[in-house]
Design a protein around this motif. Structure first.
Motif, mmCIF file in Angstrom:
data_model
loop_
_atom_site.group_PDB
_atom_site.id
_atom_site.type_symbol
_atom_site.label_atom_id
_atom_site.label_comp_id
_atom_site.label_asym_id
_atom_site.label_seq_id
_atom_site.Cartn_x
_atom_site.Cartn_y
_atom_site.Cartn_z
ATOM 1 N N ARG A 343 0.835 -1.207 0.000
ATOM 2 C CA ARG A 343 0.000 0.000 0.000
ATOM 3 C C ARG A 343 0.864 1.250 0.000
ATOM 4 O O ARG A 343 0.573 2.228 -0.681
ATOM 5 N N GLU A 347 0.226 2.203 -3.701
ATOM 6 C CA GLU A 347 -0.975 3.035 -3.609
ATOM 7 C C GLU A 347 -0.636 4.438 -3.161
ATOM 8 O O GLU A 347 -1.507 5.241 -2.884
ATOM 9 N N LYS A 348 0.677 4.711 -3.085
ATOM 10 C CA LYS A 348 1.123 6.018 -2.617
ATOM 11 C C LYS A 348 0.602 7.150 -3.496
ATOM 12 O O LYS A 348 0.185 8.185 -3.024
ATOM 13 N N HIS A 349 0.665 6.911 -4.793
ATOM 14 C CA HIS A 349 0.258 7.980 -5.694
ATOM 15 C C HIS A 349 -1.182 7.845 -6.175
ATOM 16 O O HIS A 349 -1.607 8.505 -7.083
ATOM 17 N N ARG A 352 -7.937 9.368 -3.889
ATOM 18 C CA ARG A 352 -8.921 8.824 -2.982
ATOM 19 C C ARG A 352 -10.270 8.820 -3.657
ATOM 20 O O ARG A 352 -10.847 9.848 -3.903
ATOM 21 N N PHE A 355 -13.387 10.369 -1.540
ATOM 22 C CA PHE A 355 -13.637 11.797 -1.546
ATOM 23 C C PHE A 355 -14.074 12.285 -2.928
ATOM 24 O O PHE A 355 -14.811 13.238 -3.041
ATOM 25 N N PRO A 359 -20.039 14.480 -2.883
ATOM 26 C CA PRO A 359 -20.405 15.729 -3.533
ATOM 27 C C PRO A 359 -19.896 16.970 -2.812
ATOM 28 O O PRO A 359 -19.768 18.027 -3.399
ATOM 29 N N PRO A 361 -17.312 19.631 -1.043
ATOM 30 C CA PRO A 361 -15.907 19.962 -1.253
ATOM 31 C C PRO A 361 -15.057 19.439 -0.110
ATOM 32 O O PRO A 361 -15.519 19.385 1.024
ATOM 33 N N ARG A 362 -13.825 19.063 -0.410
ATOM 34 C CA ARG A 362 -12.943 18.487 0.595
ATOM 35 C C ARG A 362 -12.473 19.550 1.575
ATOM 36 O O ARG A 362 -12.113 20.655 1.199
ATOM 37 N N VAL A 363 -12.496 19.186 2.860
ATOM 38 C CA VAL A 363 -11.994 20.100 3.874
ATOM 39 C C VAL A 363 -10.483 20.122 3.761
ATOM 40 O O VAL A 363 -9.845 19.080 3.755
#
Lengths: 367, 174
Positions: A343, A347-349, A352, A355, A359, A361-363
């Motif tokens: 991982r 899966e580093k790059h 997500r 998210f 719908p 917006p990301r905090v």
């Protein structure tokens, strides 16, 4: 900037060398000093087992050290009381078994000798095979080994009785400090990855050990109670054997059944005792496979059965019985480590998905 | 160099309790709880320009700045963008404490020789398990911080939308 990076790299490499040297040194010390490694291994198991109990008391507001003392006192006094009263019959059974063991061995050798002679008369090409002689030699060698190693076995046992409580206490009370000291050695660039992997592996091992011991306890109790109810010889001792050998995956139940069935076949008990014991082994294992294992252990060890068997075989090859017992937790830890490394590396790059699909917006946090 | 290998030098040694009690996340903890918390945390020293973590790394927890400064940068196709500089007393990476699959959204780099205090998710879980009251206090403060950040972000988006005459993709943002 480059010079700084070089300096950081040099510092990290020195740190890494120190970590590897320390771990290798400790590993070598344990490998070549069984008198130290066996009590330490047992203490780690006990610490994993008692840890939830200590945490439970801490949750009720007791300080950690007092919680450990309460657990030690309760379990210690419980063990002494149980040993004094309930295990009286177990000790008697063991004494009786110890006295009768040579008789069983002699009967086995005699019966095997008669069978071998009959078969060799029928099939002359079997003349070169000497199973009775092999068994006799093995029995004599084992007897000699016990005579010559008896004093050291007793010494090791006393050493364990002395060291295990002390090391277990230290692990329970100072475990967090030891963990911090270990992570202090890790270079910054790999600190988070090592932390993630180590915590995942430690959690997987302790979960597995607790689940397996719980499973062994239930299986041992069921088998012991069954043997006692049918009036089988050495019911308590055989129940303990079934419980302990059950810790070994797949082949453990077979190993656990051999002594009981051999005794039932050789000590002149009525034949129905043999068959009743056989069915008890069968029923207990069915309960284990159908109920206990899927609900308690299987969720924790997601290893393919073939890999499990290979793991146990490798463990047995290098470290005997102890190797068989610790092989699965070690394999579980390796699996968790490889998963985490996969991982971290692959899966580093990755992005997500959770998210992306949300719908809102990301905090934005700082990192 | 040898003094830097395994422990902070004299200049970097901090009174962890003082740093913790001044932090909003641990402001409601008692002295005794702070002492217990300090036994779980990790002090790390970073050299100038040494990364603490990089964008897209998996995150396991947050860092408090005990001494020094940290640059928060993001990388996008247009290049590197300096987001902010954090100083003593600030903290970063707190989302990793609650997000099970946290991926770092920015790179954190030490601007000077910097002493950090690491607080990671397994340690938070251990606190919740062993001392639930204390765990609840930390989680409540963490929720407070995240709530404030969400509010600030919402206000910024609203402001940008109004000034640039953009239309929001949703009628309502939390």
């Amino acid at each position: 900037m480059t010079r700084l990076s070089d300096a950081n790299l040099r510092r990290d490499l020195i740190k890494l060398f120190c970590v590897i040297a320390s771990i290798s040194g400790i590993g070598a010390l344990f490998f070549y000093t069984p008198a130290l490694s066996t009590p330490t291994f047992l203490s780690i198991l006990f610490a994993m087992l008692f840890s939830p109990l200590v945490t439970g008391l801490e949750r009720r507001g007791y300080p950690r050290t007092l919680s450990i003392i309460i657990i030690f006192f309760t379990i210690g006094s419980g063990a002494v009381t149980t040993g004094f009263f309930a295990l009286q019959s177990g000790v008697k059974e063991w004494e009786s078994f110890r006295e009768d063991a040579p008789k069983y061995f002699k009967t086995t050798v005699t019966k095997l000798g008669q069978y071998e002679a009959a078969q060799k008369k029928k099939y002359p090409f079997l003349q070169s095979v000497q199973p009775t002689q092999t068994l006799l030699s093995w029995g004599q060698d084992t007897g000699k080994w016990f005579v010559s190693h008896g004093a050291s076995i007793m010494g090791d046992l006393l050493m364990c009785l002395f060291l295990v409580p002390i090391i277990t206490f230290a692990l329970l009370s100072e475990g967090v400090l030891m963990r911090r000291k270990f992570f202090q050695l890790i270079p910054n660039r790999m600190f988070e990855s090592v932390y993630l992997i180590t915590m995942g592996a430690a959690s997987a091992i302790s979960d597995y050990v607790r689940a397996k011991i719980f499973e062994a306890l239930i299986v041992g109790l069921l088998a012991g109670a069954g043997f006692y109810l049918i009036g089988a010889p050495y019911a308590i001792v055989l129940g303990i054997v079934v419980g302990v050998t059950n810790i070994i995956p797949y082949i453990g139940p077979v190993i656990g059944a051999v002594p009981g069935l051999a005794i039932a076949a050789l000590n002149g008990s009525p034949i129905h005792i043999f068959w009743n014991m056989f069915f008890i082994y069968l029923i207990v294992n069915i309960i284990d496979i159908a109920v206990i294992f899927p609900f308690v252990v299987a969720k924790l060890v997601n290893l393919h059965p073939l890999i499990l068997i290979a793991t146990v075989a490798v463990g047995q090859q290098y470290y005997g019985l102890i190797g068989m017992l610790i092989s699965v937790p070690v394999a579980t830890a390796i699996k968790v480590t490889l998963e985490e490394m996969y991982r971290i590396i692959y899966e580093k790059h990755g992005t997500r998905t959770s998210f992306q699909e949300t719908p809102l917006p990301r905090v934005q946090d700082h990192g | 160099m040898w003094k830097d290998l395994f422990r902070p030098g004299k200049n970097e040694k901090t009174d962890m309790l003082d740093v913790l009690k001044d932090n909003i996340l641990f402001a409601t903890l008692t002295r005794r709880e702070l002492k217990y918390l300090s036994s779980l945390l990790y002090e790390r020293v970073y050299q100038q320009d040494e990364p603490v973590f990089k964008q897209n790394d998996r995150g396991i927890g947050m860092y408090l700045i005990a001494k020094g400064r940290i640059a928060i940068n993001t990388h996008n196709p247009q290049g590197d963008v300096h987001v902010t500089t954090l100083a003593e007393g600030n903290f970063f990476g707190e989302l990793a404490l609650i997000d099970p699959e946290n991926i770092r959204t920015a790179t954190a780099i030490a601007m000077d020789r910097t002493a950090l205090i690491g607080f990671f998710k397994p340690d938070l879980m251990e606190i919740i398990e062993r001392k639930p009251d204390m765990g609840a206090k930390i989680l409540f403060q963490l929720a407070l911080v995240l709530g404030r950040r969400l509010l600030e972000t919402t206000e910024k988006i609203t402001f940008l939308t109004r000034t640039k005459g953009m239309v929001l993709p949703h009628d309502e943002i939390v």
